[in-house]
Enzyme design. Structure first.
Site, PDB file in Angstrom:
ATOM      1  N   LYS A  63       0.820  -1.222   0.000  1.00  0.00           N
ATOM      2  CA  LYS A  63       0.000   0.000   0.000  1.00  0.00           C
ATOM      3  C   LYS A  63       0.848   1.264   0.000  1.00  0.00           C
ATOM      4  O   LYS A  63       2.019   1.259   0.335  1.00  0.00           O
ATOM      5  CB  LYS A  63      -0.991  -0.027   1.169  1.00  0.00           C
ATOM      6  CG  LYS A  63      -2.188  -0.937   0.821  1.00  0.00           C
ATOM      7  CD  LYS A  63      -3.288  -0.931   1.835  1.00  0.00           C
ATOM      8  CE  LYS A  63      -4.410  -1.854   1.332  1.00  0.00           C
ATOM      9  NZ  LYS A  63      -5.436  -2.124   2.330  1.00  0.00           N
ATOM     10  N   ARG A  88      -3.635 -10.146   4.691  1.00  0.00           N
ATOM     11  CA  ARG A  88      -4.023 -10.203   3.267  1.00  0.00           C
ATOM     12  C   ARG A  88      -2.856  -9.637   2.454  1.00  0.00           C
ATOM     13  O   ARG A  88      -2.530  -8.464   2.594  1.00  0.00           O
ATOM     14  CB  ARG A  88      -5.293  -9.368   3.073  1.00  0.00           C
ATOM     15  CG  ARG A  88      -5.818  -9.339   1.645  1.00  0.00           C
ATOM     16  CD  ARG A  88      -7.040  -8.437   1.561  1.00  0.00           C
ATOM     17  NE  ARG A  88      -7.583  -8.386   0.230  1.00  0.00           N
ATOM     18  CZ  ARG A  88      -7.116  -7.600  -0.748  1.00  0.00           C
ATOM     19  NH1 ARG A  88      -6.088  -6.809  -0.512  1.00  0.00           N
ATOM     20  NH2 ARG A  88      -7.668  -7.618  -1.936  1.00  0.00           N
TER      21      ARG A  88
END
Ligand code: HH2
Length: 266
Positions: free
Chosen positions: A207, A242
């Site tokens: 991210k 995840r």
């Protein structure tokens, strides 16, 4: 949980697994690398991504889920906010629905999970698809995330999802400032303590906040930074991470788990 995005536009792997044969190959690779769950996504949530209608999302996700359900033994999760997509994916063999809106977009999604006896991941986010990456951050991220997810969990239970089938996720990178993303990881133990009976899932993989911590590293140079976040998350109570890079994450989690078991957790 290994990420399998069958989208043309996901921020880190968009377009790579859009072809069905490539998607199946990738799924098998993720499992061989040690993924315990596969999370199939047919709609990107990255800033500026195009909204996908239910028909198109079903077309992308459901045949792949059906093909995988007959071939692999790990549980299949579907990353969707739409009740119709959830219904069809569950009928095709998915066992988990991963809703990044925490039931805010289509609360009826919980009815589908309840009917199928499926597990439900409730992730925190704010605003609509269009606004969720541009809303000004709230003052107290931990309080906001905790309160909002309490409401999501209550809605899921009201609609018949067993509490034992629910996991919660603070939604790292969704409507939080750079500092708040780091803070939510640093204080994940407090978040986990607010839901002591529920598994905590954390998604930090590749991210933007990881790139920012590394001085603006592009997506393909965020692996080591991502693994630092995985370590922190595991030590502070995450039960599921995840990730796109399963091989690296499996080793990271094994070592972090051992340190935690020796008393190094929070
Ligand atoms: N993050 C993304 C998508 N789904 N689900 C959960 N539970 N937690 C997350 O943090 C999370 C999620 C965004 O990442 P990605 O799937 O890689 O990208 P895109 O939304 O562009 O497909």
């Amino acid at each position: 949980m290994g990420v399998l995005n069958v989208t043309p536009d996901s921020f880190s792997d968009g377009g790579q697994y859009f072809e069905p044969a490539r998607a199946l190959e990738r799924a098998e690779q993720l499992i061989a690398e040690g993924a315990d769950i596969l999370d199939v996504g047919g709609e990107s949530t990255r800033p500026g991504s195009a909204e996908v209608g239910a028909e198109e999302e079903i077309r992308r996700v459901v045949p792949l889920v059906a093909a995988l359900a007959g071939r692999v033994s790990v549980p299949l999760s579907v990353d969707t906010t739409k009740a119709r997509v959830a219904r069809e994916a569950l009928a095709a063999g998915a066992e988990i629905i991963n809703d990044i809106s925490g039931l805010r977009f289509e609360p009826a999604l919980a009815d589908e999970a309840a009917r199928a006896g499926a597990a439900l991941v409730l992730m925190h986010s704010r605003g609509t698809r269009e606004t969720m990456h541009t809303l000004p951050p709230v003052a107290d991220a931990l309080a906001e995330v905790t309160e909002s997810l309490r409401a999501s969990v209550a809605e899921a239970e009201r609609r018949g999802v067993a509490r034992t089938r629910i996991a919660v996720d603070p939604g790292i990178g969704f409507g939080k400032s750079q500092e708040q993303n780091v803070e939510l990881l640093a204080r994940l133990d407090l978040f986990a303590a607010a839901f002591p009976d529920l598994p905590v899932l954390v998604g930090t993989s590749r991210k933007r906040f990881v790139g920012a911590l590394l001085g603006g590293a592009p997506v393909d140079e965020r692996l080591h930074g991502t693994m630092a976040t995985v370590t922190a998350a595991v030590l502070r109570g995450a039960g599921v991470v995840r990730v796109h890079d399963v091989r690296a994450a499996v080793d990271t989690v094994r070592v972090a788990d051992a340190i935690k078991a020796a008393g190094g957790g929070v």
